[in-house]
Design an enzyme around this catalytic site. Structure first.
Site, mmCIF file in Angstrom:
data_model
loop_
_atom_site.group_PDB
_atom_site.id
_atom_site.type_symbol
_atom_site.label_atom_id
_atom_site.label_comp_id
_atom_site.label_asym_id
_atom_site.label_seq_id
_atom_site.Cartn_x
_atom_site.Cartn_y
_atom_site.Cartn_z
ATOM 1 N N ARG A 54 102.563 43.967 41.287
ATOM 2 C CA ARG A 54 101.400 43.144 40.923
ATOM 3 C C ARG A 54 101.724 41.662 41.099
ATOM 4 N NH1 ARG A 54 100.670 41.524 36.004
ATOM 5 N NH2 ARG A 54 101.265 43.432 34.948
ATOM 6 N N TYR A 106 75.494 33.884 49.339
ATOM 7 C CA TYR A 106 75.746 35.302 49.090
ATOM 8 C C TYR A 106 75.259 35.666 47.682
ATOM 9 C CZ TYR A 106 78.196 39.684 48.513
ATOM 10 O OH TYR A 106 78.490 40.994 48.268
ATOM 11 N N ASP A 178 83.121 29.031 51.330
ATOM 12 C CA ASP A 178 83.155 30.459 51.628
ATOM 13 C C ASP A 178 83.063 30.578 53.143
ATOM 14 O OD1 ASP A 178 82.607 33.148 52.127
ATOM 15 O OD2 ASP A 178 81.376 33.406 50.336
ATOM 16 N N LYS A 203 85.002 41.522 55.685
ATOM 17 C CA LYS A 203 84.067 41.313 56.794
ATOM 18 C C LYS A 203 84.832 41.117 58.110
ATOM 19 C CE LYS A 203 81.220 41.698 53.377
ATOM 20 N NZ LYS A 203 80.621 40.591 52.678
HETATM 21 C C1 LIG Z 1 80.621 40.174 51.382
HETATM 22 C C2 LIG Z 1 80.683 38.750 51.000
HETATM 23 C C3 LIG Z 1 81.295 38.364 49.791
HETATM 24 C C4 LIG Z 1 81.851 39.371 48.797
HETATM 25 O O1 LIG Z 1 82.912 40.121 49.297
HETATM 26 P P1 LIG Z 1 83.285 41.595 48.734
HETATM 27 O O2 LIG Z 1 84.506 41.961 49.481
HETATM 28 O O3 LIG Z 1 82.098 42.475 49.003
HETATM 29 O O4 LIG Z 1 83.534 41.475 47.275
HETATM 30 C C5 LIG Z 1 81.338 37.009 49.509
HETATM 31 N N1 LIG Z 1 80.828 36.081 50.343
HETATM 32 C C6 LIG Z 1 80.227 36.421 51.506
HETATM 33 C C7 LIG Z 1 79.662 35.356 52.381
HETATM 34 C C8 LIG Z 1 80.129 37.766 51.871
HETATM 35 O O5 LIG Z 1 79.522 38.088 53.021
#
Ligand SMILES: *Cc1c(COP(=O)(O)O)cnc(C)c1O
Length: 380
Positions: A54, A106, A178, A203
Site C-alpha cells: 500500500r 465531468y 483534468d 480513458k
Molecule cells: C472518466 C473521467 C473521470 C473519472 O475517472 P474514473 O476512472 O471513472 O473514476 C474524471 N474526469 C474525466 C474528464 C473523465 O472522463
C-alpha cells in the site's frame, strides 16, 4: 526512480520511462510484483526500500515515474480510479477552503464536490472558466484551488490554462487541470503553468476500456503534493500491481493511438459538419469552434472526442443512438472501439447538457466505416 529515458520526445518516453530490464532475471518486460510485503534484513533495514505494497509497490513506482515523465512533472501518485485521484486533490485542502470550478465538467467531479466535499466544509463556486473575467471575479481570500477541465465534458469548451494559472498564482492558489481528454499527447498543462495535472487513466492512457485508474502529476514535490501522497498511501485507494503493469503496457502505444484517434475524429467531424440532421458539431479543431484559437495555441492535437447536437430533441438523439451498428452505445471514452452516448440521460435529471446532444468517443476503426455507420444512423 527508474526513469532511464534520456529523451524529451514523448514517443520515446512512452516506450522507456520508468522501465529497465529486471535486475534479478534480465527479463525485458517487468514482472508483476504481487507480494504485499517485503523482507526486512537482519539489520532491520529493507534492502530494496520496499516495506508494504500500500505504501509502495515496484509496479506502481515504475508507473508513477513514467506518468511524471509524460507530463513533464517531478512526481506522480497513481490511484485506483480517476475519482480517487480527484478526491485526493480536494481532500488535501482544508475545511473552509474555497475552490473555483468550471460549470461544464465531468459530472462525477461536480457530484463529488456537491455531495461529499461541501458537507465536509469545502466551499465552491462554479463559473464559466472560458471567461477569465468570471474566474477572476469568483476569487475569495480563501480561494486555494482553481479546477480546469479543457476540453470540457461534454461541450468541449476550451479554457485558457495559462490565463487561469496566472489568475490562481496572483493570490497563491493552485491551478489543477483534468487532462484526461487530451492526454499528455494533446496537452501538457504543467508546461502551461498548471501546478497539478490529473488523469482518469481509465480513458486514453489505459486505452482499451479494461483498466480503472487515476493519477495526479505534480510540477513541484511540495507540501501540498506530500498531502496528496499521504492520502494515497494512508487513504489506501491505490491501484493493483496488475493494473499498474497493464497501464505501463498500454502507455507504450499512447502516442500512436492518439494520432489515429485524432485523425479519425477529424474525418468524422468533417462528415458531421455537412450533415443536414446535425445542428452543431463541438470539436475544438474546427475553425469556427469558439475556443479554437486558444486550443490551437495550447494543444498539440485536438484529440478523439466530439459531441454533436442532432436536429430535434432527446427522442431524435436517442433514435440516432439506437440505429448505430459499429459504434457501441456505452459510457466512458478513450478505448480503441468507438462509443456513442446520450449524455443527458446518464447525467440524470439535474443535467444541463442539451437533450439533443450525443457524445462520440472516436476509436481506431477505419474512418470510412465510422462515417458510413453514422451516415446510416443519422438518415437524411
Ligand atoms: C472518466 C473521467 C473521470 C473519472 O475517472 P474514473 O476512472 O471513472 O473514476 C474524471 N474526469 C474525466 C474528464 C473523465 O472522463
Amino acid at each position: 526512480m527508474h526513469n532511464n529515458a534520456r529523451s524529451s520526445h514523448i514517443e520515446t518516453l512512452a516506450v522507456h520511462a520508468g522501465r529497465q530490464p529486471d535486475p534479478a532475471t534480465g527479463a525485458v518486460m517487468p514482472p508483476i510484483h504481487l507480494s504485499t510485503t517485503f523482507e526486512r534484513g537482519a539489520d532491520g533495514l529493507y534492502p530494496a526500500g520496499y516495506v508494504y505494497t500500500r505504501s509502495e509497490n515496484p509496479n506502481r513506482i515504475a508507473l508513477e515515474a513514467c506518468l511524471a515523465a509524460l507530463e513533464g512533472g517531478v512526481a506522480a501518485a497513481a490511484f485506483a480510479s480517476g475519482m480517487a485521484a480527484i478526491m485526493a486533490i480536494f481532500q488535501a485542502l482544508r475545511p473552509g477552503d474555497h475552490i473555483i470550478l468550471a460549470d461544464d465538467l465531468y459530472h462525477g467531479t461536480k457530484r463529488a464536490v456537491h455531495e461529499l466535499l461541501a458537507p465536509w466544509g469545502l466551499e465552491y463556486s462554479m463559473v464559466d472558466t472560458t471567461d477569465l473575467r468570471q474566474v477572476r471575479a469568483a476569487r475569495r481570500p480563501t480561494t486555494r484551488l482553481i479546477w480546469v477541465e479543457t476540453p470540457s465534458n461534454p461541450l468541449l469548451k476550451i479554457t485558457d490554462i495559462e490565463g487561469v494559472a496566472a489568475i490562481a498564482h496572483e493570490t497563491g492558489a493552485r491551478c489543477v487541470v483534468d487532462n484526461t481528454w487530451p492526454s499528455p499527447m494533446g496537452q501538457r498543462p504543467l508546461e502551461l503553468g498548471a501546478d497539478l495535472a490529473m488523469h482518469a487513466t481509465t480513458k486514453y492512457l489505459g486505452g482499451h476500456s479494461d483498466i480503472l485508474g487515476g493519477a495526479v502529476i505534480a510540477r513541484e514535490d511540495d507540501e501540498f503534493f506530500q498531502r496528496i501522497r499521504a492520502i494515497q498511501t494512508l487513504g489506501g485507494a491505490v491501484p493493483s500491481p496488475f493494473d499498474c503493469w497493464l497501464l505501463m503496457r498500454s502507455i507504450r502505444t499512447l502516442p500512436y493511438r492518439m494520432r489515429a484517434h485524432t485523425e479519425n475524429a477529424w474525418r468524422v467531424a468533417e462528415f458531421l459538419l455537412g450533415h443536414p440532421n446535425v445542428m452543431a458539431v463541438h470539436y475544438p479543431g474546427l475553425p469556427d469552434h469558439p475556443g479554437h484559437a486558444i486550443a490551437a495555441r495550447q494543444m498539440r492535437q485536438f484529440g478523439g472526442m466530439l459531441s454533436i447536437q442532432v436536429r430535434g430533441g432527446a427522442a431524435e438523439a436517442m433514435s440516432v443512438a439506437a440505429r448505430v451498428r459499429l459504434f457501441t452505445r456505452a459510457t466512458s471514452l478513450g478505448g480503441v472501439e468507438s462509443l456513442i452516448e446520450h449524455r443527458a440521460s446518464i447525467e440524470g435529471p439535474e443535467s444541463k447538457t442539451p437533450a439533443n446532444l450525443l457524445r462520440l468517443s472516436i476509436g481506431l476503426e477505419h474512418p470510412d466505416d465510422l462515417v458510413a455507420d453514422l451516415s446510416q444512423a443519422l438518415g437524411d
